[in-house]
Design a protein around this motif. Sequence first.
Motif, PDB file in Angstrom:
ATOM      1  N   THR A  77       0.949  -1.231   0.163  1.00  0.00           N
ATOM      2  CA  THR A  77      -0.081   0.029   0.052  1.00  0.00           C
ATOM      3  C   THR A  77       0.844   1.048   0.013  1.00  0.00           C
ATOM      4  N   GLU A  78       0.255   2.210   0.003  1.00  0.00           N
ATOM      5  CA  GLU A  78       1.195   3.661   0.008  1.00  0.00           C
ATOM      6  C   GLU A  78       2.097   3.878   1.145  1.00  0.00           C
ATOM      7  N   PRO A  79       3.427   4.309   1.024  1.00  0.00           N
ATOM      8  CA  PRO A  79       4.590   4.173   2.095  1.00  0.00           C
ATOM      9  C   PRO A  79       4.090   5.010   3.314  1.00  0.00           C
ATOM     10  N   GLY A  80       3.190   5.857   3.263  1.00  0.00           N
ATOM     11  CA  GLY A  80       2.780   6.578   4.536  1.00  0.00           C
ATOM     12  C   GLY A  80       2.394   5.683   5.614  1.00  0.00           C
ATOM     13  N   VAL A  81       2.290   4.413   5.363  1.00  0.00           N
ATOM     14  CA  VAL A  81       2.101   3.543   6.555  1.00  0.00           C
ATOM     15  C   VAL A  81       3.207   3.152   7.362  1.00  0.00           C
ATOM     16  N   PHE A  82       4.391   3.427   6.429  1.00  0.00           N
ATOM     17  CA  PHE A  82       5.650   2.866   7.101  1.00  0.00           C
ATOM     18  C   PHE A  82       5.743   3.747   8.629  1.00  0.00           C
ATOM     19  N   TYR A  83       5.534   5.164   8.423  1.00  0.00           N
ATOM     20  CA  TYR A  83       5.523   5.785   9.810  1.00  0.00           C
ATOM     21  C   TYR A  83       4.788   5.029  10.910  1.00  0.00           C
ATOM     22  N   PRO A  84       3.770   4.820  10.933  1.00  0.00           N
ATOM     23  CA  PRO A  84       2.829   4.065  12.113  1.00  0.00           C
ATOM     24  C   PRO A  84       3.529   2.750  12.383  1.00  0.00           C
ATOM     25  N   LEU A  85       3.690   1.931  11.236  1.00  0.00           N
ATOM     26  CA  LEU A  85       4.344   0.539  11.388  1.00  0.00           C
ATOM     27  C   LEU A  85       5.710   0.728  12.037  1.00  0.00           C
ATOM     28  N   GLU A  86       6.773   1.489  11.607  1.00  0.00           N
ATOM     29  CA  GLU A  86       7.814   1.508  12.311  1.00  0.00           C
ATOM     30  C   GLU A  86       7.895   2.113  13.641  1.00  0.00           C
ATOM     31  N   THR A  87       7.125   2.929  14.110  1.00  0.00           N
ATOM     32  CA  THR A  87       6.895   3.794  15.427  1.00  0.00           C
ATOM     33  C   THR A  87       6.576   2.582  16.225  1.00  0.00           C
ATOM     34  N   ASN A  88       5.275   1.872  15.810  1.00  0.00           N
ATOM     35  CA  ASN A  88       4.791   0.993  16.728  1.00  0.00           C
ATOM     36  C   ASN A  88       5.600  -0.426  16.985  1.00  0.00           C
ATOM     37  N   ASN A  89       6.440  -0.748  15.956  1.00  0.00           N
ATOM     38  CA  ASN A  89       6.883  -2.038  16.023  1.00  0.00           C
ATOM     39  C   ASN A  89       8.568  -1.631  15.603  1.00  0.00           C
ATOM     40  N   PRO A  90       9.356  -1.108  16.446  1.00  0.00           N
ATOM     41  CA  PRO A  90      10.663  -0.846  16.211  1.00  0.00           C
ATOM     42  C   PRO A  90      11.616  -1.923  16.003  1.00  0.00           C
ATOM     43  N   ASP A  91      11.288  -3.032  16.299  1.00  0.00           N
ATOM     44  CA  ASP A  91      12.142  -4.229  15.960  1.00  0.00           C
ATOM     45  C   ASP A  91      11.849  -5.283  15.094  1.00  0.00           C
ATOM     46  N   LYS A  92      10.784  -4.600  14.388  1.00  0.00           N
ATOM     47  CA  LYS A  92      10.152  -5.415  12.863  1.00  0.00           C
ATOM     48  C   LYS A  92      10.785  -4.750  11.911  1.00  0.00           C
ATOM     49  N   ARG A  93      10.758  -5.356  10.788  1.00  0.00           N
ATOM     50  CA  ARG A  93      11.286  -4.680   9.195  1.00  0.00           C
ATOM     51  C   ARG A  93      10.235  -4.599   8.192  1.00  0.00           C
ATOM     52  N   PHE A  94       9.916  -3.313   7.530  1.00  0.00           N
ATOM     53  CA  PHE A  94       8.816  -3.317   6.669  1.00  0.00           C
ATOM     54  C   PHE A  94       9.414  -2.788   5.371  1.00  0.00           C
ATOM     55  N   ILE A  95       8.987  -3.726   4.427  1.00  0.00           N
ATOM     56  CA  ILE A  95       9.806  -3.611   3.160  1.00  0.00           C
ATOM     57  C   ILE A  95       8.754  -2.914   2.047  1.00  0.00           C
ATOM     58  N   PRO A  96       9.143  -2.071   1.413  1.00  0.00           N
ATOM     59  CA  PRO A  96       8.214  -1.476   0.339  1.00  0.00           C
ATOM     60  C   PRO A  96       8.397  -2.143  -0.784  1.00  0.00           C
ATOM     61  N   VAL A  97       7.462  -2.321  -1.817  1.00  0.00           N
ATOM     62  CA  VAL A  97       7.543  -2.767  -3.342  1.00  0.00           C
ATOM     63  C   VAL A  97       6.976  -1.447  -4.164  1.00  0.00           C
ATOM     64  N   SER A  98       8.074  -1.455  -4.999  1.00  0.00           N
ATOM     65  CA  SER A  98       8.160  -0.233  -5.967  1.00  0.00           C
ATOM     66  C   SER A  98       7.021  -0.394  -7.021  1.00  0.00           C
ATOM     67  N   ALA A  99       6.790   1.011  -7.647  1.00  0.00           N
ATOM     68  CA  ALA A  99       5.984   1.157  -8.669  1.00  0.00           C
ATOM     69  C   ALA A  99       6.630   0.592  -9.886  1.00  0.00           C
ATOM     70  N   LYS A 100       5.833   0.332 -11.083  1.00  0.00           N
ATOM     71  CA  LYS A 100       6.452  -0.253 -12.282  1.00  0.00           C
ATOM     72  C   LYS A 100       7.609   0.551 -12.881  1.00  0.00           C
ATOM     73  N   ASN A 101       7.626   1.861 -12.424  1.00  0.00           N
ATOM     74  CA  ASN A 101       8.783   2.725 -12.938  1.00  0.00           C
ATOM     75  C   ASN A 101      10.065   2.675 -12.035  1.00  0.00           C
ATOM     76  N   GLY A 102       9.852   1.783 -11.093  1.00  0.00           N
ATOM     77  CA  GLY A 102      10.963   1.482  -9.994  1.00  0.00           C
ATOM     78  C   GLY A 102      10.957   2.568  -8.898  1.00  0.00           C
ATOM     79  N   SER A 103       9.924   3.649  -8.891  1.00  0.00           N
ATOM     80  CA  SER A 103      10.093   4.557  -7.776  1.00  0.00           C
ATOM     81  C   SER A 103       9.159   3.984  -6.781  1.00  0.00           C
ATOM     82  N   LEU A 104       9.553   4.706  -5.361  1.00  0.00           N
ATOM     83  CA  LEU A 104       8.665   4.327  -4.323  1.00  0.00           C
ATOM     84  C   LEU A 104       7.115   4.871  -4.642  1.00  0.00           C
ATOM     85  N   ASN A 105       6.036   3.823  -4.384  1.00  0.00           N
ATOM     86  CA  ASN A 105       4.582   4.237  -5.007  1.00  0.00           C
ATOM     87  C   ASN A 105       3.848   5.275  -3.976  1.00  0.00           C
ATOM     88  N   VAL A 106       4.139   6.374  -4.302  1.00  0.00           N
ATOM     89  CA  VAL A 106       3.561   7.331  -3.427  1.00  0.00           C
ATOM     90  C   VAL A 106       2.492   8.011  -3.829  1.00  0.00           C
TER      91      VAL A 106
END
Length: 306
Positions: free
Chosen positions: A232-261
Amino acid sequence: MTQQQERIIALKKEKNAIILAHYYQIPEIQAIADFLGDSLALAQAAKNTDADVIVFCGVHFMAETAKILNPQKTVVLPNMGAGCSLADSADPAKFKKWKEENPDVVFITYINCSTEVKALSDIIVTSANAEKIVNSISKDKKICFAPDKNLGTFIANKYDREMTMWNGGCHVHLRFSEEDVIAKKAEYPDAMVLAHPECPQHILKYADFIGSTTGIINKAGEVDKKDFIILTEPGVFYPLETNNPDKRFIPVSAKNGSLNVCEHMKMITLDNLEEALVTLSPEIHLEEELRLAALKPLEKMLELSK
Ligand code: 13P
Ligand code: SF4
Protein backbone atom coordinates in the motif's frame (compact mmCIF):
# COMPACT_ATOMS: atom_id res chain seq x y z
CA MET A 1 9.29 18.77 17.53
CA THR A 2 10.00 21.73 15.20
CA GLN A 3 8.94 25.32 15.95
CA GLN A 4 6.42 25.11 13.10
CA GLN A 5 4.84 21.97 14.60
CA GLU A 6 4.64 23.80 17.96
CA ARG A 7 2.95 26.77 16.29
CA ILE A 8 0.41 24.44 14.65
CA ILE A 9 -0.40 22.81 17.99
CA ALA A 10 -0.87 26.24 19.62
CA LEU A 11 -3.10 27.41 16.73
CA LYS A 12 -5.36 24.40 16.91
CA LYS A 13 -5.88 25.00 20.67
CA GLU A 14 -6.61 28.67 20.05
CA LYS A 15 -9.20 27.84 17.34
CA ASN A 16 -10.70 24.82 19.12
CA ALA A 17 -9.71 22.79 16.07
CA ILE A 18 -9.00 19.10 15.67
CA ILE A 19 -6.53 17.71 13.13
CA LEU A 20 -7.71 14.45 11.53
CA ALA A 21 -5.01 12.75 9.46
CA HIS A 22 -4.85 9.72 7.20
CA TYR A 23 -1.94 7.26 7.42
CA TYR A 24 -0.71 8.36 3.96
CA GLN A 25 0.15 11.84 5.28
CA ILE A 26 3.78 12.85 5.76
CA PRO A 27 5.23 11.72 9.16
CA GLU A 28 5.59 15.33 10.37
CA ILE A 29 1.79 15.73 10.09
CA GLN A 30 0.93 12.27 11.45
CA ALA A 31 3.06 13.11 14.53
CA ILE A 32 0.93 16.13 15.50
CA ALA A 33 -2.53 14.87 14.47
CA ASP A 34 -5.20 14.56 17.15
CA PHE A 35 -6.54 11.53 15.40
CA LEU A 36 -4.89 9.23 12.88
CA GLY A 37 -6.82 6.57 11.03
CA ASP A 38 -8.15 4.83 7.94
CA SER A 39 -11.18 6.24 6.08
CA LEU A 40 -13.68 4.48 8.33
CA ALA A 41 -12.06 5.58 11.60
CA LEU A 42 -11.68 9.15 10.28
CA ALA A 43 -15.38 9.31 9.36
CA GLN A 44 -16.28 8.00 12.83
CA ALA A 45 -13.92 10.51 14.50
CA ALA A 46 -15.40 13.36 12.43
CA LYS A 47 -18.86 12.35 13.63
CA ASN A 48 -17.84 12.19 17.28
CA THR A 49 -15.74 15.34 17.74
CA ASP A 50 -16.95 18.37 19.70
CA ALA A 51 -14.28 20.70 18.24
CA ASP A 52 -15.58 23.74 16.29
CA VAL A 53 -13.17 23.22 13.41
CA ILE A 54 -12.03 20.04 11.64
CA VAL A 55 -8.78 20.42 9.73
CA PHE A 56 -8.61 17.43 7.45
CA CYS A 57 -5.17 16.18 6.45
CA GLY A 58 -6.15 13.76 3.73
CA VAL A 59 -7.85 14.05 0.34
CA HIS A 60 -10.94 15.92 -0.82
CA PHE A 61 -13.53 13.12 -0.53
CA MET A 62 -12.45 12.53 3.09
CA ALA A 63 -12.93 16.20 4.02
CA GLU A 64 -16.30 16.22 2.22
CA THR A 65 -17.33 13.14 4.23
CA ALA A 66 -16.47 15.03 7.44
CA LYS A 67 -18.63 17.96 6.25
CA ILE A 68 -21.56 15.68 5.31
CA LEU A 69 -21.48 14.40 8.90
CA ASN A 70 -20.90 17.86 10.47
CA PRO A 71 -22.80 20.60 8.63
CA GLN A 72 -22.52 22.97 11.60
CA LYS A 73 -18.72 22.74 11.83
CA THR A 74 -16.03 24.45 9.80
CA VAL A 75 -14.24 21.77 7.78
CA VAL A 76 -10.95 22.83 6.26
CA LEU A 77 -8.80 20.99 3.68
CA PRO A 78 -5.36 22.70 3.63
CA ASN A 79 -4.97 22.13 -0.13
CA MET A 80 -8.16 21.86 -2.22
CA GLY A 81 -6.11 20.27 -5.02
CA ALA A 82 -5.70 17.07 -2.98
CA GLY A 83 -8.00 14.84 -5.03
CA CYS A 84 -8.23 11.09 -5.60
CA SER A 85 -7.94 9.25 -8.93
CA LEU A 86 -10.34 6.58 -7.69
CA ALA A 87 -13.02 9.12 -6.74
CA ASP A 88 -12.46 10.83 -10.12
CA SER A 89 -13.08 7.53 -11.94
CA ALA A 90 -16.82 7.77 -11.09
CA ASP A 91 -18.42 10.61 -13.02
CA PRO A 92 -21.77 11.46 -11.30
CA ALA A 93 -23.74 11.77 -14.59
CA LYS A 94 -22.48 8.38 -15.83
CA PHE A 95 -23.16 6.85 -12.42
CA LYS A 96 -26.74 8.20 -12.49
CA LYS A 97 -27.29 6.62 -15.91
CA TRP A 98 -25.87 3.30 -14.65
CA LYS A 99 -28.33 3.43 -11.77
CA GLU A 100 -31.28 4.16 -14.07
CA GLU A 101 -30.28 1.17 -16.24
CA ASN A 102 -30.25 -1.11 -13.17
CA PRO A 103 -33.52 -0.73 -11.23
CA ASP A 104 -34.10 -2.91 -8.14
CA VAL A 105 -30.35 -3.29 -7.59
CA VAL A 106 -28.48 -2.36 -4.39
CA PHE A 107 -25.81 0.26 -5.17
CA ILE A 108 -22.87 -0.22 -2.83
CA THR A 109 -20.26 2.50 -3.21
CA TYR A 110 -16.74 2.80 -1.82
CA ILE A 111 -16.24 5.98 0.24
CA ASN A 112 -13.58 7.11 -2.29
CA CYS A 113 -16.15 8.97 -4.42
CA SER A 114 -17.70 12.43 -4.74
CA THR A 115 -20.60 13.66 -2.61
CA GLU A 116 -22.78 13.55 -5.80
CA VAL A 117 -22.06 9.83 -6.24
CA LYS A 118 -22.63 9.16 -2.53
CA ALA A 119 -26.01 10.87 -2.84
CA LEU A 120 -27.00 8.39 -5.58
CA SER A 121 -25.84 5.31 -3.60
CA ASP A 122 -27.72 2.98 -1.25
CA ILE A 123 -24.84 2.18 1.13
CA ILE A 124 -21.28 3.48 1.44
CA VAL A 125 -18.44 1.15 2.41
CA THR A 126 -14.75 1.49 3.20
CA SER A 127 -12.00 -1.09 2.82
CA ALA A 128 -12.46 -1.87 6.56
CA ASN A 129 -16.15 -2.83 6.37
CA ALA A 130 -16.92 -3.64 2.71
CA GLU A 131 -16.84 -7.44 3.22
CA LYS A 132 -19.19 -7.26 6.22
CA ILE A 133 -21.61 -4.88 4.48
CA VAL A 134 -21.74 -6.83 1.21
CA ASN A 135 -22.42 -10.00 3.24
CA SER A 136 -25.27 -8.25 5.07
CA ILE A 137 -27.19 -7.96 1.76
CA SER A 138 -29.45 -10.93 1.13
CA LYS A 139 -28.23 -13.24 -1.67
CA ASP A 140 -31.42 -12.74 -3.69
CA LYS A 141 -30.55 -9.04 -4.14
CA LYS A 142 -28.40 -7.93 -7.06
CA ILE A 143 -25.47 -5.62 -6.26
CA CYS A 144 -23.77 -2.93 -8.32
CA PHE A 145 -20.39 -2.02 -6.82
CA ALA A 146 -18.49 1.23 -7.56
CA PRO A 147 -16.03 2.73 -8.17
CA ASP A 148 -13.17 0.37 -7.23
CA LYS A 149 -13.23 -2.70 -9.46
CA ASN A 150 -10.33 -4.26 -7.53
CA LEU A 151 -11.98 -4.10 -4.11
CA GLY A 152 -15.27 -5.32 -5.63
CA THR A 153 -13.59 -8.21 -7.46
CA PHE A 154 -11.67 -9.23 -4.32
CA ILE A 155 -14.97 -9.48 -2.35
CA ALA A 156 -16.90 -11.14 -5.21
CA ASN A 157 -14.20 -13.83 -5.53
CA LYS A 158 -13.78 -14.37 -1.79
CA TYR A 159 -17.50 -14.87 -1.11
CA ASP A 160 -18.54 -16.21 -4.52
CA ARG A 161 -20.94 -13.27 -4.84
CA GLU A 162 -22.05 -11.99 -8.20
CA MET A 163 -21.68 -8.19 -8.45
CA THR A 164 -21.73 -5.82 -11.40
CA MET A 165 -18.59 -3.71 -11.19
CA TRP A 166 -17.87 -0.10 -12.12
CA ASN A 167 -14.56 0.03 -14.00
CA GLY A 168 -12.60 2.33 -11.67
CA GLY A 169 -9.32 2.09 -9.81
CA CYS A 170 -6.67 3.88 -7.78
CA HIS A 171 -3.67 4.79 -9.95
CA VAL A 172 -1.30 4.22 -7.00
CA HIS A 173 -2.35 0.66 -6.14
CA LEU A 174 -2.70 -0.19 -9.85
CA ARG A 175 0.95 0.60 -10.57
CA PHE A 176 2.67 -1.82 -8.13
CA SER A 177 5.30 -3.83 -9.96
CA GLU A 178 4.54 -7.59 -9.93
CA GLU A 179 8.21 -8.25 -10.74
CA ASP A 180 9.22 -6.35 -7.62
CA VAL A 181 6.73 -8.31 -5.45
CA ILE A 182 8.32 -11.53 -6.72
CA ALA A 183 11.83 -10.13 -6.14
CA LYS A 184 11.01 -8.98 -2.58
CA LYS A 185 9.46 -12.36 -1.72
CA ALA A 186 12.64 -14.09 -2.97
CA GLU A 187 14.85 -11.69 -0.98
CA TYR A 188 12.77 -12.05 2.23
CA PRO A 189 11.35 -15.60 2.05
CA ASP A 190 9.96 -15.52 5.63
CA ALA A 191 8.19 -12.19 5.20
CA MET A 192 4.42 -11.90 5.52
CA VAL A 193 2.82 -9.99 2.61
CA LEU A 194 0.22 -7.40 3.73
CA ALA A 195 -1.85 -5.77 0.95
CA HIS A 196 -4.59 -3.19 0.52
CA PRO A 197 -7.64 -4.44 -1.46
CA GLU A 198 -7.27 -1.57 -3.95
CA CYS A 199 -4.39 -3.60 -5.46
CA PRO A 200 -5.32 -5.54 -8.61
CA GLN A 201 -5.88 -9.31 -8.41
CA HIS A 202 -2.50 -10.18 -10.02
CA ILE A 203 -0.84 -8.43 -7.04
CA LEU A 204 -3.33 -9.56 -4.35
CA LYS A 205 -2.63 -13.23 -5.19
CA TYR A 206 0.75 -12.84 -3.39
CA ALA A 207 -0.84 -11.46 -0.19
CA ASP A 208 -1.05 -13.39 3.11
CA PHE A 209 -3.40 -10.72 4.49
CA ILE A 210 -5.66 -8.21 2.71
CA GLY A 211 -7.10 -5.28 4.65
CA SER A 212 -7.53 -1.54 5.10
CA THR A 213 -4.60 0.62 6.20
CA THR A 214 -5.67 0.14 9.85
CA GLY A 215 -6.07 -3.61 9.18
CA ILE A 216 -2.51 -3.77 7.81
CA ILE A 217 -1.07 -1.78 10.75
CA ASN A 218 -2.91 -3.92 13.32
CA LYS A 219 -1.95 -7.20 11.63
CA ALA A 220 1.77 -6.28 11.60
CA GLY A 221 1.57 -5.56 15.34
CA GLU A 222 -0.21 -8.83 16.18
CA VAL A 223 1.80 -11.33 14.13
CA ASP A 224 4.96 -12.80 15.62
CA LYS A 225 7.18 -12.26 12.56
CA LYS A 226 10.10 -9.97 11.83
CA ASP A 227 9.63 -9.10 8.15
CA PHE A 228 6.61 -7.69 6.33
CA ILE A 229 6.28 -6.80 2.64
CA ILE A 230 3.84 -3.89 2.37
CA LEU A 231 1.55 -3.38 -0.63
CA THR A 232 0.00 0.00 0.00
CA GLU A 233 1.09 3.64 0.00
CA PRO A 234 4.35 4.12 1.99
CA GLY A 235 2.81 6.65 4.44
CA VAL A 236 1.92 3.57 6.54
CA PHE A 237 5.63 2.98 7.24
CA TYR A 238 5.57 5.76 9.85
CA PRO A 239 3.01 4.09 12.18
CA LEU A 240 4.35 0.60 11.31
CA GLU A 241 7.93 1.50 12.26
CA THR A 242 6.96 3.66 15.25
CA ASN A 243 4.74 0.93 16.73
CA ASN A 244 7.12 -1.95 15.93
CA PRO A 245 10.75 -0.81 16.23
CA ASP A 246 12.07 -4.42 16.14
CA LYS A 247 10.25 -5.40 12.93
CA ARG A 248 11.26 -4.75 9.33
CA PHE A 249 8.87 -3.29 6.73
CA ILE A 250 9.77 -3.71 3.07
CA PRO A 251 8.23 -1.52 0.35
CA VAL A 252 7.40 -2.72 -3.17
CA SER A 253 8.15 -0.25 -5.96
CA ALA A 254 5.90 1.10 -8.68
CA LYS A 255 6.35 -0.22 -12.24
CA ASN A 256 8.76 2.66 -13.01
CA GLY A 257 10.97 1.60 -10.09
CA SER A 258 10.10 4.54 -7.79
CA LEU A 259 8.54 4.45 -4.32
CA ASN A 260 4.77 4.14 -4.89
CA VAL A 261 3.62 7.45 -3.36
CA CYS A 262 0.11 9.00 -3.57
CA GLU A 263 0.96 12.48 -4.79
CA HIS A 264 -2.50 13.76 -3.79
CA MET A 265 -2.02 12.82 -0.14
CA LYS A 266 1.39 14.51 -0.14
CA MET A 267 -0.14 17.84 -1.27
CA ILE A 268 -0.87 18.60 2.39
CA THR A 269 2.26 20.15 3.91
CA LEU A 270 3.14 21.72 7.26
CA ASP A 271 3.10 25.13 5.49
CA ASN A 272 -0.45 24.84 4.09
CA LEU A 273 -1.64 23.19 7.33
CA GLU A 274 -0.35 26.17 9.36
CA GLU A 275 -1.88 28.63 6.87
CA ALA A 276 -5.22 26.76 7.03
CA LEU A 277 -5.27 27.08 10.81
CA VAL A 278 -4.51 30.81 10.64
CA THR A 279 -7.18 31.59 8.00
CA LEU A 280 -9.63 28.67 8.61
CA SER A 281 -9.65 28.12 4.86
CA PRO A 282 -9.96 26.67 2.27
CA GLU A 283 -13.29 25.53 3.66
CA ILE A 284 -15.54 22.73 2.39
CA HIS A 285 -19.09 23.88 1.52
CA LEU A 286 -21.94 21.61 0.46
CA GLU A 287 -25.38 22.39 -0.82
CA GLU A 288 -27.86 21.21 1.87
CA GLU A 289 -30.10 19.03 -0.33
CA LEU A 290 -27.08 17.21 -1.74
CA ARG A 291 -25.57 16.81 1.74
CA LEU A 292 -28.76 15.26 3.11
CA ALA A 293 -28.95 12.81 0.20
CA ALA A 294 -25.31 11.77 0.76
CA LEU A 295 -25.82 11.50 4.52
CA LYS A 296 -28.35 8.64 4.23
CA PRO A 297 -26.02 5.97 2.75
CA LEU A 298 -23.16 7.16 4.99
CA GLU A 299 -25.31 6.78 8.11
CA LYS A 300 -26.31 3.31 6.94
CA MET A 301 -22.61 2.46 6.75
CA LEU A 302 -21.87 3.83 10.22
CA GLU A 303 -24.82 1.86 11.64
CA LEU A 304 -23.69 -1.38 9.93
CA SER A 305 -20.10 -0.85 11.15
CA LYS A 306 -20.98 -0.86 14.86
P1 13P B 1 -8.26 3.14 3.86
O1 13P B 1 -9.73 3.01 3.95
O2 13P B 1 -7.56 1.83 4.13
O3 13P B 1 -7.78 4.22 4.72
O4 13P B 1 -7.88 3.48 2.36
C1 13P B 1 -8.15 4.73 1.82
C2 13P B 1 -7.43 4.96 0.59
O5 13P B 1 -7.57 5.97 -0.05
C3 13P B 1 -6.53 3.91 0.15
O6 13P B 1 -5.92 4.28 -1.02
FE1 SF4 C 1 -7.10 7.97 -3.85
FE2 SF4 C 1 -5.37 6.06 -4.45
FE3 SF4 C 1 -4.49 8.25 -3.27
FE4 SF4 C 1 -6.00 6.48 -1.91
S1 SF4 C 1 -3.94 6.16 -2.73
S2 SF4 C 1 -6.24 8.70 -1.91
S3 SF4 C 1 -7.38 5.78 -3.52
S4 SF4 C 1 -5.40 8.13 -5.31
